[in-house]
Design a protein around this motif. Structure first.
Motif, PDB file in Angstrom:
ATOM      1  N   TYR A  30       0.847  -1.201   0.000  1.00  9.89           N
ATOM      2  CA  TYR A  30       0.000   0.000   0.000  1.00  9.89           C
ATOM      3  C   TYR A  30       0.883   1.252   0.000  1.00  9.89           C
ATOM      4  N   ASN A  31       1.897   1.275   0.880  1.00 13.88           N
ATOM      5  CA  ASN A  31       2.799   2.426   0.948  1.00 13.88           C
ATOM      6  C   ASN A  31       3.516   2.654  -0.385  1.00 13.88           C
ATOM      7  N   ASP A  38       2.591   9.850  -5.426  1.00 14.43           N
ATOM      8  CA  ASP A  38       2.912  11.096  -4.698  1.00 14.43           C
ATOM      9  C   ASP A  38       1.890  11.418  -3.613  1.00 14.43           C
ATOM     10  N   SER A  39       1.348  10.384  -2.996  1.00 11.45           N
ATOM     11  CA  SER A  39       0.385  10.575  -1.917  1.00 11.45           C
ATOM     12  C   SER A  39       1.115  10.658  -0.581  1.00 11.45           C
ATOM     13  N   ALA A  40       0.562  11.429   0.334  1.00 14.19           N
ATOM     14  CA  ALA A  40       1.130  11.521   1.682  1.00 14.19           C
ATOM     15  C   ALA A  40       0.441  10.547   2.637  1.00 14.19           C
ATOM     16  N   LYS A  41      -0.460   9.724   2.120  1.00 11.05           N
ATOM     17  CA  LYS A  41      -1.235   8.811   2.965  1.00 11.05           C
ATOM     18  C   LYS A  41      -0.479   7.514   3.191  1.00 11.05           C
ATOM     19  N   LEU A  42       0.599   7.586   3.942  1.00 12.67           N
ATOM     20  CA  LEU A  42       1.425   6.418   4.210  1.00 12.67           C
ATOM     21  C   LEU A  42       1.246   5.972   5.659  1.00 12.67           C
ATOM     22  N   ILE A  43       1.490   4.691   5.911  1.00 12.24           N
ATOM     23  CA  ILE A  43       1.497   4.154   7.273  1.00 12.24           C
ATOM     24  C   ILE A  43       2.947   3.816   7.580  1.00 12.24           C
ATOM     25  N   LEU A  44       3.536   4.571   8.509  1.00 13.55           N
ATOM     26  CA  LEU A  44       4.971   4.492   8.773  1.00 13.55           C
ATOM     27  C   LEU A  44       5.245   4.234  10.253  1.00 13.55           C
ATOM     28  N   TRP A  75      -7.243   4.868  10.431  1.00 13.52           N
ATOM     29  CA  TRP A  75      -6.928   6.280  10.646  1.00 13.52           C
ATOM     30  C   TRP A  75      -5.629   6.353  11.444  1.00 13.52           C
ATOM     31  N   VAL A  76      -4.679   7.142  10.944  1.00 16.16           N
ATOM     32  CA  VAL A  76      -3.398   7.296  11.630  1.00 16.16           C
ATOM     33  C   VAL A  76      -3.095   8.761  11.847  1.00 16.16           C
ATOM     34  N   ARG A  77      -2.228   9.005  12.815  1.00 19.18           N
ATOM     35  CA  ARG A  77      -1.720  10.363  13.017  1.00 19.18           C
ATOM     36  C   ARG A  77      -0.239  10.258  13.362  1.00 19.18           C
ATOM     37  N   PRO A  78       0.543  11.252  12.950  1.00 21.63           N
ATOM     38  CA  PRO A  78       1.947  11.267  13.339  1.00 21.63           C
ATOM     39  C   PRO A  78       2.028  11.839  14.734  1.00 21.63           C
ATOM     40  N   THR A  79       3.022  11.654  15.419  1.00 22.86           N
ATOM     41  CA  THR A  79       4.059  10.679  15.437  1.00 22.86           C
ATOM     42  C   THR A  79       4.222  10.348  16.901  1.00 22.86           C
TER      43      THR A  79
END
Length: 99
Positions: A30-31, A38-44, A75-79
């Protein structure tokens, strides 16, 4: 199937910290797709998962949903601060690898 390839750790029992993302798993794929677009919707690593398939506020139920669901809305949020993942001996036994 290759599995999610996601390692998470409960934070305050209501969120999940992403500890590791295996590039060979579904989340890694997915990442890679999102990066190519060029999406910023990554799970890191070090991000916090706040909701999985409408489940929020209960880390154990979110881990169960990650493990069992064939379709995921996450749903994710940094960090998360690194100190939240280290120095607390209770965390190491709670780390869940979803493969």
């Amino acid at each position: 199937s290759r599995g999610l390839g996601l390692t998470v750790c409960p934070v305050h029992s209501h969120e999940l910290a992403v500890v590791d993302v295996d590039s060979e798993g579904e989340v890694g794929a997915y990442n890679a797709t999102e990066s190519a677009n060029d999406s910023a919707k990554l799970i890191l690593p070090r991000m916090l998962i706040t909701e999985v398939n409408g489940i929020r506020g209960d880390a154990s139920r979110m881990v169960e949903a990650l493990s069992r669901s064939t379709k995921l809305e996450v749903w994710v949020r940094p960090t998360v601060r690194q100190t939240q993942l280290q120095g607390d001996s209770t965390l190491t036994k709670d780390i869940a690898s979803i493969v």
